[in-house]
Design a protein around this motif. Structure first.
Motif, PDB file in Angstrom:
ATOM      1  N   GLY A 251       0.588  13.326  -7.640  1.00  0.00           N
ATOM      2  CA  GLY A 251      -0.146  12.109  -7.318  1.00  0.00           C
ATOM      3  C   GLY A 251      -0.677  12.124  -5.892  1.00  0.00           C
ATOM      4  O   GLY A 251      -1.806  11.697  -5.628  1.00  0.00           O
ATOM      5  N   LEU A 252       0.121  12.638  -4.974  1.00  0.00           N
ATOM      6  CA  LEU A 252      -0.341  12.744  -3.593  1.00  0.00           C
ATOM      7  C   LEU A 252      -1.496  13.731  -3.472  1.00  0.00           C
ATOM      8  O   LEU A 252      -2.495  13.466  -2.789  1.00  0.00           O
ATOM      9  N   LEU A 253      -1.362  14.867  -4.130  1.00  0.00           N
ATOM     10  CA  LEU A 253      -2.434  15.864  -4.077  1.00  0.00           C
ATOM     11  C   LEU A 253      -3.724  15.354  -4.714  1.00  0.00           C
ATOM     12  O   LEU A 253      -4.815  15.832  -4.377  1.00  0.00           O
TER      13      LEU A 253
ATOM     14  N   LEU B 211      -4.907  12.324  -4.399  1.00  0.00           N
ATOM     15  CA  LEU B 211      -5.587  11.339  -3.558  1.00  0.00           C
ATOM     16  C   LEU B 211      -6.881  11.937  -2.997  1.00  0.00           C
ATOM     17  O   LEU B 211      -6.933  13.132  -2.689  1.00  0.00           O
ATOM     18  N   PRO B 212      -7.931  11.124  -2.872  1.00  0.00           N
ATOM     19  CA  PRO B 212      -9.177  11.643  -2.288  1.00  0.00           C
ATOM     20  C   PRO B 212      -8.955  12.279  -0.927  1.00  0.00           C
ATOM     21  O   PRO B 212      -9.590  13.266  -0.576  1.00  0.00           O
ATOM     22  N   SER B 213      -8.039  11.704  -0.158  1.00  0.00           N
ATOM     23  CA  SER B 213      -7.663  12.277   1.131  1.00  0.00           C
ATOM     24  C   SER B 213      -6.232  11.850   1.426  1.00  0.00           C
ATOM     25  O   SER B 213      -5.882  10.684   1.251  1.00  0.00           O
ATOM     26  N   LEU B 214      -5.416  12.794   1.871  1.00  0.00           N
ATOM     27  CA  LEU B 214      -4.050  12.437   2.244  1.00  0.00           C
ATOM     28  C   LEU B 214      -4.027  11.607   3.516  1.00  0.00           C
ATOM     29  O   LEU B 214      -3.161  10.751   3.702  1.00  0.00           O
ATOM     30  N   TYR B 215      -4.994  11.846   4.412  1.00  0.00           N
ATOM     31  CA  TYR B 215      -5.065  11.143   5.688  1.00  0.00           C
ATOM     32  C   TYR B 215      -6.468  10.590   5.879  1.00  0.00           C
ATOM     33  O   TYR B 215      -7.450  11.230   5.501  1.00  0.00           O
ATOM     34  N   ARG B 216      -6.543   9.406   6.479  1.00  0.00           N
ATOM     35  CA  ARG B 216      -7.835   8.718   6.614  1.00  0.00           C
ATOM     36  C   ARG B 216      -8.350   8.692   8.041  1.00  0.00           C
ATOM     37  O   ARG B 216      -9.549   8.640   8.259  1.00  0.00           O
ATOM     38  N   ILE B 217      -7.441   8.679   9.018  1.00  0.00           N
ATOM     39  CA  ILE B 217      -7.873   8.715  10.408  1.00  0.00           C
ATOM     40  C   ILE B 217      -8.455  10.100  10.683  1.00  0.00           C
ATOM     41  O   ILE B 217      -7.772  11.108  10.463  1.00  0.00           O
ATOM     42  N   PRO B 218      -9.692  10.197  11.109  1.00  0.00           N
ATOM     43  CA  PRO B 218     -10.350  11.510  11.213  1.00  0.00           C
ATOM     44  C   PRO B 218      -9.552  12.555  11.993  1.00  0.00           C
ATOM     45  O   PRO B 218      -9.439  13.706  11.566  1.00  0.00           O
ATOM     46  N   ALA B 219      -8.985  12.188  13.120  1.00  0.00           N
ATOM     47  CA  ALA B 219      -8.234  13.165  13.917  1.00  0.00           C
ATOM     48  C   ALA B 219      -7.017  13.683  13.159  1.00  0.00           C
ATOM     49  O   ALA B 219      -6.669  14.869  13.254  1.00  0.00           O
ATOM     50  N   LEU B 220      -6.367  12.818  12.384  1.00  0.00           N
ATOM     51  CA  LEU B 220      -5.202  13.241  11.608  1.00  0.00           C
ATOM     52  C   LEU B 220      -5.624  14.050  10.390  1.00  0.00           C
ATOM     53  O   LEU B 220      -4.965  15.031  10.037  1.00  0.00           O
ATOM     54  N   ALA B 221      -6.696  13.628   9.759  1.00  0.00           N
ATOM     55  CA  ALA B 221      -7.187  14.384   8.603  1.00  0.00           C
ATOM     56  C   ALA B 221      -7.530  15.817   9.002  1.00  0.00           C
ATOM     57  O   ALA B 221      -7.225  16.773   8.265  1.00  0.00           O
ATOM     58  N   ALA B 222      -8.139  15.978  10.163  1.00  0.00           N
ATOM     59  CA  ALA B 222      -8.529  17.317  10.614  1.00  0.00           C
ATOM     60  C   ALA B 222      -7.314  18.192  10.902  1.00  0.00           C
ATOM     61  O   ALA B 222      -7.320  19.393  10.616  1.00  0.00           O
ATOM     62  N   ARG B 223      -6.249  17.596  11.458  1.00  0.00           N
ATOM     63  CA  ARG B 223      -5.075  18.385  11.853  1.00  0.00           C
ATOM     64  C   ARG B 223      -4.069  18.554  10.731  1.00  0.00           C
ATOM     65  O   ARG B 223      -3.397  19.590  10.653  1.00  0.00           O
ATOM     66  N   TRP B 224      -3.920  17.549   9.893  1.00  0.00           N
ATOM     67  CA  TRP B 224      -2.786  17.505   8.980  1.00  0.00           C
ATOM     68  C   TRP B 224      -3.105  17.815   7.518  1.00  0.00           C
ATOM     69  O   TRP B 224      -2.189  18.152   6.758  1.00  0.00           O
ATOM     70  N   SER B 225      -4.342  17.672   7.108  1.00  0.00           N
ATOM     71  CA  SER B 225      -4.644  17.803   5.673  1.00  0.00           C
ATOM     72  C   SER B 225      -4.243  19.163   5.121  1.00  0.00           C
ATOM     73  O   SER B 225      -3.592  19.257   4.066  1.00  0.00           O
ATOM     74  N   HIS B 226      -4.641  20.223   5.807  1.00  0.00           N
ATOM     75  CA  HIS B 226      -4.361  21.562   5.288  1.00  0.00           C
ATOM     76  C   HIS B 226      -2.856  21.849   5.222  1.00  0.00           C
ATOM     77  O   HIS B 226      -2.354  22.262   4.168  1.00  0.00           O
ATOM     78  N   PRO B 227      -2.093  21.666   6.305  1.00  0.00           N
ATOM     79  CA  PRO B 227      -0.654  21.945   6.201  1.00  0.00           C
ATOM     80  C   PRO B 227       0.051  21.045   5.197  1.00  0.00           C
ATOM     81  O   PRO B 227       0.993  21.486   4.521  1.00  0.00           O
ATOM     82  N   ALA B 228      -0.387  19.804   5.078  1.00  0.00           N
ATOM     83  CA  ALA B 228       0.254  18.911   4.111  1.00  0.00           C
ATOM     84  C   ALA B 228       0.023  19.395   2.691  1.00  0.00           C
ATOM     85  O   ALA B 228       0.958  19.453   1.878  1.00  0.00           O
ATOM     86  N   ARG B 229      -1.208  19.765   2.373  1.00  0.00           N
ATOM     87  CA  ARG B 229      -1.488  20.248   1.016  1.00  0.00           C
ATOM     88  C   ARG B 229      -0.758  21.562   0.748  1.00  0.00           C
ATOM     89  O   ARG B 229      -0.279  21.798  -0.375  1.00  0.00           O
ATOM     90  N   ALA B 230      -0.635  22.388   1.758  1.00  0.00           N
ATOM     91  CA  ALA B 230       0.106  23.645   1.583  1.00  0.00           C
ATOM     92  C   ALA B 230       1.580  23.368   1.298  1.00  0.00           C
ATOM     93  O   ALA B 230       2.194  24.004   0.419  1.00  0.00           O
TER      94      ALA B 230
ATOM     95  N   LEU C  42       0.820  -1.215   0.000  1.00  0.00           N
ATOM     96  CA  LEU C  42       0.000   0.000   0.000  1.00  0.00           C
ATOM     97  C   LEU C  42       0.852   1.262   0.000  1.00  0.00           C
ATOM     98  O   LEU C  42       0.416   2.309  -0.487  1.00  0.00           O
ATOM     99  N   THR C  43       2.067   1.185   0.542  1.00  0.00           N
ATOM    100  CA  THR C  43       2.891   2.387   0.649  1.00  0.00           C
ATOM    101  C   THR C  43       3.474   2.818  -0.691  1.00  0.00           C
ATOM    102  O   THR C  43       4.094   3.881  -0.775  1.00  0.00           O
ATOM    103  N   ALA C  44       3.245   2.039  -1.737  1.00  0.00           N
ATOM    104  CA  ALA C  44       3.708   2.456  -3.067  1.00  0.00           C
ATOM    105  C   ALA C  44       2.898   3.636  -3.581  1.00  0.00           C
ATOM    106  O   ALA C  44       3.444   4.556  -4.202  1.00  0.00           O
ATOM    107  N   GLY C  45       1.588   3.616  -3.343  1.00  0.00           N
ATOM    108  CA  GLY C  45       0.736   4.693  -3.850  1.00  0.00           C
ATOM    109  C   GLY C  45      -0.124   5.349  -2.798  1.00  0.00           C
ATOM    110  O   GLY C  45      -0.765   6.367  -3.054  1.00  0.00           O
ATOM    111  N   HIS C  46      -0.190   4.750  -1.598  1.00  0.00           N
ATOM    112  CA  HIS C  46      -0.961   5.286  -0.474  1.00  0.00           C
ATOM    113  C   HIS C  46      -2.446   5.428  -0.789  1.00  0.00           C
ATOM    114  O   HIS C  46      -3.126   6.295  -0.239  1.00  0.00           O
ATOM    115  N   ALA C  47      -2.950   4.580  -1.682  1.00  0.00           N
ATOM    116  CA  ALA C  47      -4.384   4.534  -1.951  1.00  0.00           C
ATOM    117  C   ALA C  47      -4.976   3.440  -1.078  1.00  0.00           C
ATOM    118  O   ALA C  47      -4.645   2.256  -1.236  1.00  0.00           O
ATOM    119  N   VAL C  48      -5.841   3.819  -0.151  1.00  0.00           N
ATOM    120  CA  VAL C  48      -6.348   2.891   0.860  1.00  0.00           C
ATOM    121  C   VAL C  48      -7.867   2.846   0.810  1.00  0.00           C
ATOM    122  O   VAL C  48      -8.525   3.889   0.768  1.00  0.00           O
TER     123      VAL C  48
END
Length: 212
Positions: free
Chosen positions: A178-180, A182-201, A118-124
């Motif tokens: 390719g990372l950008l 992805l439907p979501s960079l993070y799937r765990i709700p708590a991480l998606a809420a904290r990390w999605s915006h800074p990661a995309r930036a 899964l870590t080849a493309g991070h599509a989960v």
């Protein structure tokens, strides 16, 4: 190093390994691989950071010890000159051999193999909680503060020092895009809420820099 050794022993025993000598021998091989001189980002620091995330969010996954084993093995083979998903496939094959040597059940070995790929493309798949935890931990660096992210990007460039700058810019931009995508960079709700915006930036900022 001592802390990682103990973390490895704890994880291997929890997964079902019983021979302390074999546990230590397999752990020593993995640690040696993670310290290869051509690594600048894919090092013990990356491994420890992944394990920290996995430990913190272990309750989100049904089989956190298998996720930990996948983290230990997912970049055990790392050759920046390899093409496509060769490193992930070779790491999964190595995991098969090492975990079988530990005496783990075949179904656990198969699951760790699957997780590593899964870590080849991070599509989960949304229903794959173990895969979500592994991939979120692997991508944690993308949400780092700008100076830390820039150090990560510099370390990746050092690993690909053999690639001419124009080719590197094209290849790296393809990875970031390719990372950008992805439907979501993070799937765990708590991480998606904290990390999605800074990661995309961070990803968008590096992409812009690559296009100059």
């Amino acid at each position: 190093m001592a802390g990682l050794n103990e973390r490895w022993r704890t994880t291997a025993r929890a997964a079902g390994a019983v021979d302390p000598a074999v546990v230590d021998a397999v752990g020593a091989e993995l640690l040696e691989r993670w310290q290869e001189p051509h690594r600048h980002y894919h090092t013990l620091t990356h491994l420890a950071a992944m394990l920290d995330v996995i430990d913190q969010y272990a309750s989100t996954a049904p089989h956190p010890d298998l996720v930990r084993l996948a983290a230990w093995c997912h970049d055990a083979v790392y050759d920046p000159r390899a093409s496509g998903d060769r490193n992930e496939r070779d790491s999964a094959a190595l995991a098969d051999a090492l975990l079988t040597r530990l005496g783990l059940p075949a179904d656990e070995v198969t699951e760790v193999h699957r997780l590593i790929l899964l870590t080849a493309g991070h599509a989960v798949d949304p229903s794959d909680a173990d895969g979500a935890l592994l991939c979120d931990a692997d991508l944690a660096v993308l949400a780092a503060p700008e100076p830390d992210y820039d150090r990560y990007a510099t370390a990746i460039r050092r690993e690909y020092a053999h690639v001419p700058e124009p080719d590197y810019r094209v290849g790296r931009a393809r990875v970031l895009s390719g990372l950008l995508a992805l439907p979501s960079l993070y799937r765990i709700p708590a991480l998606a809420a904290r990390w999605s915006h800074p990661a995309r930036a961070n990803l968008t900022r590096e992409l812009a820099r690559l296009s100059r």
